[in-house]
Design an enzyme around this catalytic site. Structure first.
Site, PDB file in Angstrom:
ATOM      1  N   GLY A  50      -9.392   5.900   1.805  1.00  0.00           N
ATOM      2  CA  GLY A  50     -10.506   5.637   2.707  1.00  0.00           C
ATOM      3  C   GLY A  50     -10.915   4.176   2.639  1.00  0.00           C
ATOM      4  N   GLY A  51     -12.204   3.945   2.682  1.00  0.00           N
ATOM      5  CA  GLY A  51     -12.705   2.572   2.651  1.00  0.00           C
ATOM      6  C   GLY A  51     -12.305   1.845   1.382  1.00  0.00           C
ATOM      7  CD  GLU A  74      15.668 -11.530   0.928  1.00  0.00           C
ATOM      8  OE1 GLU A  74      16.795 -10.992   0.879  1.00  0.00           O
ATOM      9  OE2 GLU A  74      15.019 -11.822  -0.081  1.00  0.00           O
TER      10      GLU A  74
END
Lengths: 93, 293
Positions: A50-51, A74
């Site tokens: 979540g946050g 690459e």
């Protein structure tokens, strides 16, 4: 499952190289698939948090950021797809 | 893997698993506890790279003649995987040091070039870098604009390179740069310290601490590898066959891309200014590739 597939593609490419066989297609597929698998895993992990997944103290924020560069450096994913398509004989030019 | 294996298999051997255990223990002890802080500080841990070299990680796939172990690529994959497991940046350092730094010299250099550069690259005492991407070129290697012109017995490179992984460290020894000649695109070995070799460093904060450089637009001499990195071009050699100081150099002008800020992929991406050293001296300085700050 994606991680397992990434392992198989990568170590198959290494095995082919160690056998002295052509690895262009196997390496392109390994690079493309494994880096996108890393990005998928990191994206899901960040969402799970979540946050907090966006906070500096959470390791997944670093994993997410680090995974993205793998799709660019690459040989970008686009270049890998070009190589794969060319090896398949598709008209890509 | 054993050559006697006749069925298709890429199962790892006991030796691979032993290597995995060794690298994992090293990575968890020496890298994992510090990785986040190194990112915050944009710190490139030369001492840890040296320890990776002492473990033999940079020499896994190279012949013993140049200090390598003569091992297989599966082992190299194991080592990169275990480093990347705790810190992508150190995994890339090994991957790029071997694949982009040492391997072009091994595969396309001549024995003089191999003897000169490989022992330090294979041992991890020094790092090699590869300058392919250009500020305006993206992934299109065939559109390389950097030019290489033979001036007397020296090659003079004129152009700009960007995103040169592993340059800009205090232990970088060479940058192999691609450049267009009259015969196509070739690869040139440019020793660190050559005026107008990459001097600016910027941090992305993403998987590659302060090791991604932007080369100044300038001129410097170099010898070329025998082969090219892109299809269709030819091998070239400097008539002298040796590396020499730059024959001339003009002051650099940072491109617009160099002046812009660092792309911020996350809240922690550090913003470091780019500094292009004007090339006025004909004498190579001692450590022009050290990142600013």
């Amino acid at each position: 499952m994606q991680v397992e597939n990434a392992h198989n593609l990568t170590y198959k490419a290494a095995w082919l190289k160690d056998q002295g066989r052509s690895i262009g297609q196997a390496a392109a597929m390994a690079k493309l698939y494994s880096t996108e698998a890393a990005m998928d895993a990191a994206r899901v992990a960040t969402q799970v948090f979540g946050g907090m997944g966006f906070m500096e103290e959470t390791p997944v924020a670093r994993f997410y950021r680090d995974a993205k560069i793998l799709e660019v450096g690459e040989g970008t994913s686009e270049i890998q797809r070009l190589v794969i398509a060319r090896n398949l004989g598709l008209p890509v030019e | 893997m054993a050559a006697s294996v006749t069925v298709m298999t890429w199962e790892l051997s006991d030796e691979h698993e032993l290597l995995r255990k060794t690298v994992r223990e090293f990575a968890e002890a020496e890298i994992a506890p510090h990785a986040a802080q190194w990112d915050r500080d944009a710190h490139f841990p030369v001492d840890v790279v040296t320890e990776m070299g002492e473990l033999g990680l940079f020499g896994i796939v190279f012949p013993e003649r140049w200090g390598g172990a003569g091992g297989d690529f599966a082992s190299l994959c194991v080592a990169i995987e275990e480093l990347g497991r705790v810190d992508q940046s150190m995994g890339i350092t090994l991957s790029a040091g071997v694949g982009l730094g040492a391997n072009p010299i091994f595969r396309f250099g001549d024995d003089d070039q191999r003897d000169e550069w490989l022992p330090d690259l294979v041992s991890g005492r020094r790092l090699g870098a590869f300058g392919l991407t250009e500020p305006d070129g993206g992934s299109d290697a065939g559109a390389t604009r950097t030019r290489a012109v033979l001036d007397g017995d020296e090659w003079v490179l004129d152009g700009s390179k960007a995103f040169i992984t592993n340059c800009g460290t205090s232990i970088t020894s060479i940058v192999t740069a691609t450049a267009r000649t009259d015969d196509g695109i070739s690869a040139f070995v440019v020793p660190a310290g050559t005026p107008a070799t990459p001097t600016a460093s910027r941090s992305t904060g993403a998987g590659s601490r302060p090791r991604i450089c932007w080369a100044s637009r300038g001129r410097g001499s170099a010898t070329s590898c025998r082969s090219s990195t892109t299809g269709g071009s030819r091998s070239r050699r400097s008539p002298s066959g040796r590396l020499g100081p730059a024959s001339s150099c003009r002051s650099s002008t940072p491109s617009s891309a160099m002046r812009s800020g660092v792309p911020s992929a996350g809240s922690r991406a550090s913003r470091s200014s780019c500094r292009i050293s004007p090339c006025r001296s004909r004498t190579p300085t001692t450590s022009p590739t050290r990142p600013p700050g």
